[in-house]
Design an enzyme around this catalytic site. Sequence first.
Site, PDB file in Angstrom:
ATOM      1  CB  THR A  28      -1.363  -0.223   1.414  1.00  7.77           C
ATOM      2  OG1 THR A  28      -2.044  -1.094   1.076  1.00  7.77           O
ATOM      3  CG2 THR A  28      -1.661   1.022   1.138  1.00  7.77           C
ATOM      4  CB  CYS A 112      -4.332  -0.354   6.886  1.00  7.21           C
ATOM      5  SG  CYS A 112      -3.525  -1.154   7.725  1.00  7.21           S
ATOM      6  N   GLY A 218      -6.449 -15.204   2.057  1.00  8.77           N
ATOM      7  CA  GLY A 218      -6.861 -15.115   3.209  1.00  8.77           C
ATOM      8  C   GLY A 218      -6.275 -16.597   3.663  1.00  8.77           C
ATOM      9  N   GLY A 219      -5.747 -16.717   3.875  1.00 14.18           N
ATOM     10  CA  GLY A 219      -4.735 -18.134   4.211  1.00 14.18           C
ATOM     11  C   GLY A 219      -4.585 -19.630   3.536  1.00 14.18           C
TER      12      GLY A 219
HETATM   13  C1  LIG Z   1       3.370  -8.713   6.163  1.00 14.97           C
HETATM   14  C2  LIG Z   1       2.185  -7.747   5.917  1.00 14.97           C
HETATM   15  C3  LIG Z   1       2.309  -6.785   5.155  1.00 14.97           C
HETATM   16  C4  LIG Z   1       0.517  -6.691   4.436  1.00 14.97           C
HETATM   17  N1  LIG Z   1       0.550  -5.363   3.963  1.00 14.97           N
HETATM   18  C5  LIG Z   1      -0.642  -4.590   3.459  1.00 14.97           C
HETATM   19  C6  LIG Z   1      -0.570  -3.940   2.941  1.00 14.97           C
HETATM   20  O1  LIG Z   1       0.154  -2.863   2.533  1.00 14.97           O
HETATM   21  N2  LIG Z   1      -1.896  -3.450   2.312  1.00 14.97           N
HETATM   22  C7  LIG Z   1      -2.563  -4.320   2.282  1.00 14.97           C
HETATM   23  O2  LIG Z   1      -4.034  -3.462   1.993  1.00 14.97           O
HETATM   24  N3  LIG Z   1      -2.340  -5.905   3.039  1.00 14.97           N
HETATM   25  C8  LIG Z   1      -1.268  -5.535   3.381  1.00 14.97           C
HETATM   26  N4  LIG Z   1      -1.581  -7.248   4.152  1.00 14.97           N
HETATM   27  C9  LIG Z   1      -2.664  -8.353   4.066  1.00 14.97           C
HETATM   28  C10 LIG Z   1      -2.831  -9.215   2.829  1.00 14.97           C
HETATM   29  O3  LIG Z   1      -2.148  -8.856   1.591  1.00 14.97           O
HETATM   30  C11 LIG Z   1      -3.607 -10.243   3.386  1.00 14.97           C
HETATM   31  O4  LIG Z   1      -4.648  -9.333   2.938  1.00 14.97           O
HETATM   32  C12 LIG Z   1      -3.741 -10.606   4.508  1.00 14.97           C
HETATM   33  O5  LIG Z   1      -2.474 -11.080   4.991  1.00 14.97           O
HETATM   34  C13 LIG Z   1      -4.696 -12.023   3.965  1.00 14.97           C
HETATM   35  O6  LIG Z   1      -3.974 -13.069   2.949  1.00 14.97           O
HETATM   36  P1  LIG Z   1      -2.900 -13.894   3.956  1.00 14.97           P
HETATM   37  O7  LIG Z   1      -4.088 -14.838   4.971  1.00 14.97           O
HETATM   38  O8  LIG Z   1      -2.503 -15.294   2.694  1.00 14.97           O
HETATM   39  O9  LIG Z   1      -1.608 -13.738   3.980  1.00 14.97           O
HETATM   40  C14 LIG Z   1      -0.396  -7.557   4.527  1.00 14.97           C
HETATM   41  C15 LIG Z   1      -0.193  -8.762   5.076  1.00 14.97           C
HETATM   42  C16 LIG Z   1       1.018  -9.044   6.012  1.00 14.97           C
HETATM   43  C17 LIG Z   1       1.779 -10.027   6.570  1.00 14.97           C
END
Ligand SMILES: Cc1cc2nc3c(=O)[nH]c(=O)nc-3n(C[C@H](O)[C@H](O)[C@H](O)COP(=O)(O)O)c2cc1C
Length: 293
Positions: A28, A112, A218-219
């Site tokens: 972001t 966020c 998500g996961g």
């Molecule tokens: C270290 C980290 C940084 C993230 N930074 C952002 C971000 O800058 N903007 C955003 O919209 N989501 C951010 N997210 C959320 C992810 O894009 C995603 O929506 C969330 O981790 C769920 O997916 P996952 O379970 O596969 O990780 C971040 C997640 C993690 C773990």
Amino acid sequence: MLLNASGCLDALTAPDVARSLDGFVTKTVTPLPRDGNEPVRIAETDVGMLNSIGLANPGIDRFLTRNLPHLAKLGVPLWVSVGGFETDDYAEICLRLDDHPEVAAIELNVSCPNVEAPADSTAQIVAAARLTTRKPLWAKLSPAVPDIGEVARAAQASGADGLSLVNTVRGLKLDERTLRPALGPVQGGLSGPALKPIALAAVATSYHATGLPIVGMGGVQSGQDALELIAVGARHVALGTVLFADPDAPARVRAELHAAAAEHGFNNYDDAFAVAVHEPLSVGTTLDVGSNV
Ligand SMILES: Cc1cc2nc3c(=O)[nH]c(=O)nc-3n(C[C@H](O)[C@H](O)[C@H](O)COP(=O)(O)O)c2cc1C
């Protein structure tokens, strides 16, 4: 289409991973540079990862002059994730991105959990962004709202072309010995396996509410996880936390998804998606929200 989740892949340090995706989503970007939150910013839990990065990013000026030219050379469609603290922040960045043909789409991070989340002003933010850009706008929503269908409908009515679901949910981890928070800013966003049922419910409800194209995330760790998101209404899937542990996840998940679809007797992903169209899962389920059964 297989994407990365915003903030979970640095394409400039891992360009090959980015090239193994069908599109790269940036971390972001906000109007001004941000150092982010105090350390510790990441902690492992039994069910996933907690992060409190706090939107660390170079700000839109340096993003446009330093990052974007390098990202454009990757050769994959670029999605820029846009964040802010006020509606005008989003509108300003979208306006500045609009002239850049190398930007394929904009994801509005209205979710966020580490900053004052403007979830209730989703409609306002999307509407303001819509006035400033012709690019496809994807609204990235938090699942931590009483009725995500309502938020999804508000984003749609304000001009969103698609939805990205889901962002992290707020969590807290304690140091077992000291019983003090493991993260510097105390609480953070929980991602990884614990989010999968939450993501499935959010995608099912939002697809049913809007019919909009959805990037499900998500996961997701396997092809089966991706197939399940598609079967409840996701057109695309994004990989997040899994990329930290397994940079080869894009190729692996793609192969597993192909195999899982075939195992279920689907000729292609449209057949899997058709399950969501013909057997929507959110009908009636909202009545049970809050109940223990
Ligand atoms: C270290 C980290 C940084 C993230 N930074 C952002 C971000 O800058 N903007 C955003 O919209 N989501 C951010 N997210 C959320 C992810 O894009 C995603 O929506 C969330 O981790 C769920 O997916 P996952 O379970 O596969 O990780 C971040 C997640 C993690 C773990």
